[in-house]
Write a protein that holds these residues in place. Structure first.
Motif, PDB file in Angstrom:
ATOM      1  N   LYS A  14       0.922  -1.428  -0.075  1.00 16.44           N
ATOM      2  CA  LYS A  14      -0.057  -0.110  -0.236  1.00 16.44           C
ATOM      3  C   LYS A  14       0.625   1.186  -0.177  1.00 16.44           C
ATOM      4  CE  LYS A  14      -3.926  -2.799   2.639  1.00 16.44           C
ATOM      5  NZ  LYS A  14      -4.186  -1.972   3.147  1.00 16.44           N
ATOM      6  N   LYS A  15       1.837   1.331   1.103  1.00 21.29           N
ATOM      7  CA  LYS A  15       2.551   2.076   0.803  1.00 21.29           C
ATOM      8  C   LYS A  15       3.290   2.288  -0.430  1.00 21.29           C
ATOM      9  CE  LYS A  15       4.128   2.526   5.828  1.00 21.29           C
ATOM     10  NZ  LYS A  15       5.191   2.446   6.524  1.00 21.29           N
ATOM     11  N   ILE A  16       4.234   1.470  -0.972  1.00 19.49           N
ATOM     12  CA  ILE A  16       5.177   2.001  -2.189  1.00 19.49           C
ATOM     13  C   ILE A  16       4.040   2.267  -3.247  1.00 19.49           C
ATOM     14  CG2 ILE A  16       6.182   0.659  -3.608  1.00 19.49           C
ATOM     15  CD1 ILE A  16       7.175  -1.843  -1.389  1.00 19.49           C
ATOM     16  N   LYS A  17       2.839   1.524  -3.499  1.00 22.38           N
ATOM     17  CA  LYS A  17       1.846   1.362  -4.681  1.00 22.38           C
ATOM     18  C   LYS A  17       1.749   3.030  -4.212  1.00 22.38           C
ATOM     19  CE  LYS A  17       0.018  -2.490  -5.387  1.00 22.38           C
ATOM     20  NZ  LYS A  17      -1.074  -3.163  -5.417  1.00 22.38           N
ATOM     21  N   ALA A  18       1.120   3.609  -3.574  1.00 21.38           N
ATOM     22  CA  ALA A  18       0.922   5.178  -3.087  1.00 21.38           C
ATOM     23  C   ALA A  18       1.827   6.618  -3.271  1.00 21.38           C
ATOM     24  CB  ALA A  18       0.352   5.524  -2.218  1.00 21.38           C
ATOM     25  N   ALA A  19       3.168   5.725  -3.082  1.00 23.52           N
ATOM     26  CA  ALA A  19       4.608   7.102  -2.842  1.00 23.52           C
ATOM     27  C   ALA A  19       4.925   6.505  -5.555  1.00 23.52           C
ATOM     28  CB  ALA A  19       5.605   6.488  -2.650  1.00 23.52           C
ATOM     29  N   PHE A  20       5.252   5.362  -4.893  1.00 24.06           N
ATOM     30  CA  PHE A  20       5.099   5.690  -7.083  1.00 24.06           C
ATOM     31  C   PHE A  20       4.030   5.845  -7.813  1.00 24.06           C
ATOM     32  CE2 PHE A  20       5.063   2.510 -11.044  1.00 24.06           C
ATOM     33  CZ  PHE A  20       6.532   2.983 -10.855  1.00 24.06           C
ATOM     34  N   GLU A  21       2.155   6.170  -7.513  1.00 22.57           N
ATOM     35  CA  GLU A  21       1.487   6.743  -8.160  1.00 22.57           C
ATOM     36  C   GLU A  21       1.363   8.484  -7.658  1.00 22.57           C
ATOM     37  OE1 GLU A  21      -2.528   4.561  -6.305  1.00 22.57           O
ATOM     38  OE2 GLU A  21      -2.041   3.281  -7.385  1.00 22.57           O
ATOM     39  N   ALA A  22       2.650   8.826  -7.279  1.00 20.39           N
ATOM     40  CA  ALA A  22       2.415  10.356  -6.945  1.00 20.39           C
ATOM     41  C   ALA A  22       2.889  10.949  -8.239  1.00 20.39           C
ATOM     42  CB  ALA A  22       2.812  10.952  -5.283  1.00 20.39           C
ATOM     43  N   ASP A  24       3.435   8.956 -11.138  1.00 18.21           N
ATOM     44  CA  ASP A  24       3.435   7.955 -12.715  1.00 18.21           C
ATOM     45  C   ASP A  24       2.239   9.491 -13.240  1.00 18.21           C
ATOM     46  OD1 ASP A  24       2.492   6.741 -13.644  1.00 18.21           O
ATOM     47  OD2 ASP A  24       1.314   5.060 -13.242  1.00 18.21           O
ATOM     48  N   TYR A  25       2.881  10.639 -13.639  1.00 18.15           N
ATOM     49  CA  TYR A  25       2.246  11.617 -14.484  1.00 18.15           C
ATOM     50  C   TYR A  25       1.309  11.107 -15.618  1.00 18.15           C
ATOM     51  CZ  TYR A  25       5.447  13.564 -11.385  1.00 18.15           C
ATOM     52  OH  TYR A  25       6.563  14.393  -9.815  1.00 18.15           O
ATOM     53  N   LYS A  26       1.312  10.097 -16.003  1.00 17.60           N
ATOM     54  CA  LYS A  26       1.275   9.521 -17.054  1.00 17.60           C
ATOM     55  C   LYS A  26       0.140   8.188 -16.903  1.00 17.60           C
ATOM     56  CE  LYS A  26       4.565  10.597 -20.301  1.00 17.60           C
ATOM     57  NZ  LYS A  26       5.567  10.263 -21.410  1.00 17.60           N
ATOM     58  N   SER A  27       0.093   8.161 -15.639  1.00 14.66           N
ATOM     59  CA  SER A  27      -0.544   6.725 -15.211  1.00 14.66           C
ATOM     60  C   SER A  27      -0.744   6.030 -16.225  1.00 14.66           C
ATOM     61  CB  SER A  27      -2.141   7.437 -15.082  1.00 14.66           C
ATOM     62  OG  SER A  27      -2.343   8.149 -13.986  1.00 14.66           O
ATOM     63  N   ASN A  28       0.134   5.176 -16.151  1.00 13.46           N
ATOM     64  CA  ASN A  28       0.150   4.567 -17.059  1.00 13.46           C
ATOM     65  C   ASN A  28       1.143   3.074 -16.239  1.00 13.46           C
ATOM     66  OD1 ASN A  28       3.166   5.334 -17.594  1.00 13.46           O
ATOM     67  ND2 ASN A  28       3.445   5.739 -19.337  1.00 13.46           N
ATOM     68  N   ASN A  29       1.279   3.136 -15.109  1.00 15.97           N
ATOM     69  CA  ASN A  29       2.206   2.000 -14.503  1.00 15.97           C
ATOM     70  C   ASN A  29       3.689   2.378 -14.333  1.00 15.97           C
ATOM     71  OD1 ASN A  29      -0.185   1.004 -13.001  1.00 15.97           O
ATOM     72  ND2 ASN A  29      -0.717   0.143 -14.605  1.00 15.97           N
ATOM     73  N   THR A  30       4.069   3.426 -14.558  1.00 18.65           N
ATOM     74  CA  THR A  30       5.726   3.811 -14.791  1.00 18.65           C
ATOM     75  C   THR A  30       6.195   4.906 -14.520  1.00 18.65           C
ATOM     76  OG1 THR A  30       5.980   5.332 -17.216  1.00 18.65           O
ATOM     77  CG2 THR A  30       5.896   2.449 -16.937  1.00 18.65           C
ATOM     78  N   VAL A  31       7.157   5.105 -13.909  1.00 12.26           N
ATOM     79  CA  VAL A  31       8.102   6.531 -13.118  1.00 12.26           C
ATOM     80  C   VAL A  31       9.025   6.617 -14.072  1.00 12.26           C
ATOM     81  CG1 VAL A  31       6.694   7.363 -11.264  1.00 12.26           C
ATOM     82  CG2 VAL A  31       9.067   6.092 -11.320  1.00 12.26           C
ATOM     83  N   ASP A  32       9.846   7.931 -13.759  1.00 10.10           N
ATOM     84  CA  ASP A  32      11.228   8.165 -14.802  1.00 10.10           C
ATOM     85  C   ASP A  32      11.691   7.963 -13.790  1.00 10.10           C
ATOM     86  OD1 ASP A  32      13.028  10.156 -15.500  1.00 10.10           O
ATOM     87  OD2 ASP A  32      11.846  10.813 -17.125  1.00 10.10           O
ATOM     88  N   VAL A  33      13.119   7.107 -14.487  1.00  7.06           N
ATOM     89  CA  VAL A  33      14.291   6.766 -13.276  1.00  7.06           C
ATOM     90  C   VAL A  33      14.649   7.744 -12.538  1.00  7.06           C
ATOM     91  CG1 VAL A  33      15.686   6.834 -14.599  1.00  7.06           C
ATOM     92  CG2 VAL A  33      16.007   5.252 -13.165  1.00  7.06           C
ATOM     93  N   ARG A  34      14.553   8.842 -11.933  1.00 11.66           N
ATOM     94  CA  ARG A  34      15.132  10.013 -11.831  1.00 11.66           C
ATOM     95  C   ARG A  34      14.113  10.292 -11.168  1.00 11.66           C
ATOM     96  NH1 ARG A  34      15.825  14.010 -16.560  1.00 11.66           N
ATOM     97  NH2 ARG A  34      13.424  13.367 -17.730  1.00 11.66           N
ATOM     98  N   GLU A  35      12.930  10.188 -10.143  1.00  9.35           N
ATOM     99  CA  GLU A  35      11.874  10.298  -9.477  1.00  9.35           C
ATOM    100  C   GLU A  35      12.486   9.380  -8.571  1.00  9.35           C
ATOM    101  OE1 GLU A  35      10.558  12.652  -9.557  1.00  9.35           O
ATOM    102  OE2 GLU A  35       9.978  13.238 -10.638  1.00  9.35           O
TER     103      GLU A  35
END
Length: 155
Positions: A14-22, A24-35
């Motif tokens: 739950k914690k990890i998903k919430a932090a990750f989703e913050a 995930d600007y494109k809402s595609n389950n990915t984040v920029d490696v710099r984040e």
């Protein structure tokens, strides 16, 4: 015992998903490696730069510059459950800042802190420094108290 582990894993997810989703600007389950560093820090983990680079190498998709939740979630869950990157004890931080605060004022000047954090040890990037400064309470004289800084660095 197994129930406690299951609960710990569920809480970590739950914690990890919430932090990750913050991030995930494109809402595609990915984040920029710099984040990734910011996400990991927000979860209360404080890896060295080497540890962070190793972690990113483990979860990055073919050096494409992004990380998918499907790789990040299990790797970060393991990190949290093993307490692999624990926070720095507040006493140790206090000692470090006492060394920097030669006049024993109880605070550092904004410019002075920025200089130390971007040019010494494992330097912050300018983006990380800007984010930290935005989160700090800085008085009208550009003083940053230890207490505020510790709260940010150890939360």
């Amino acid at each position: 015992m197994a129930e406690n582990k299951q609960s710990a894993v569920s809480d970590a997810h739950k914690k990890i998903k919430a932090a990750f989703e913050a991030f995930d600007y494109k809402s595609n389950n990915t984040v920029d490696v710099r984040e990734i560093g910011t996400i990991i820090y927000s979860l209360g983990c404080f890896p060295t730069q080497k540890d962070l680079h190793d972690f990113i190498a483990e979860v990055e998709e073919d050096r494409a510059g992004f990380i998918h939740i499907s790789k990040f979630l299990p790797a970060m869950t393991k990190v949290l459950l093993e307490n692999r990157f624990p926070p720095i004890p507040e006493e140790r931080l206090f000692q470090a800042f006492e060394v920097l605060d030669k006049e024993k004022k109880g605070y550092l000047e904004r410019e002075e802190l920025s200089n130390y954090m971007t040019k010494e040890g494992e330097p912050f990037t300018q983006v990380e420094m800007d984010e930290m400064m935005a989160a700090l309470t800085i008085d009208e004289k550009a003083h940053i108290s230890y207490k505020d800084l510790f709260g940010l660095l150890t939360s």
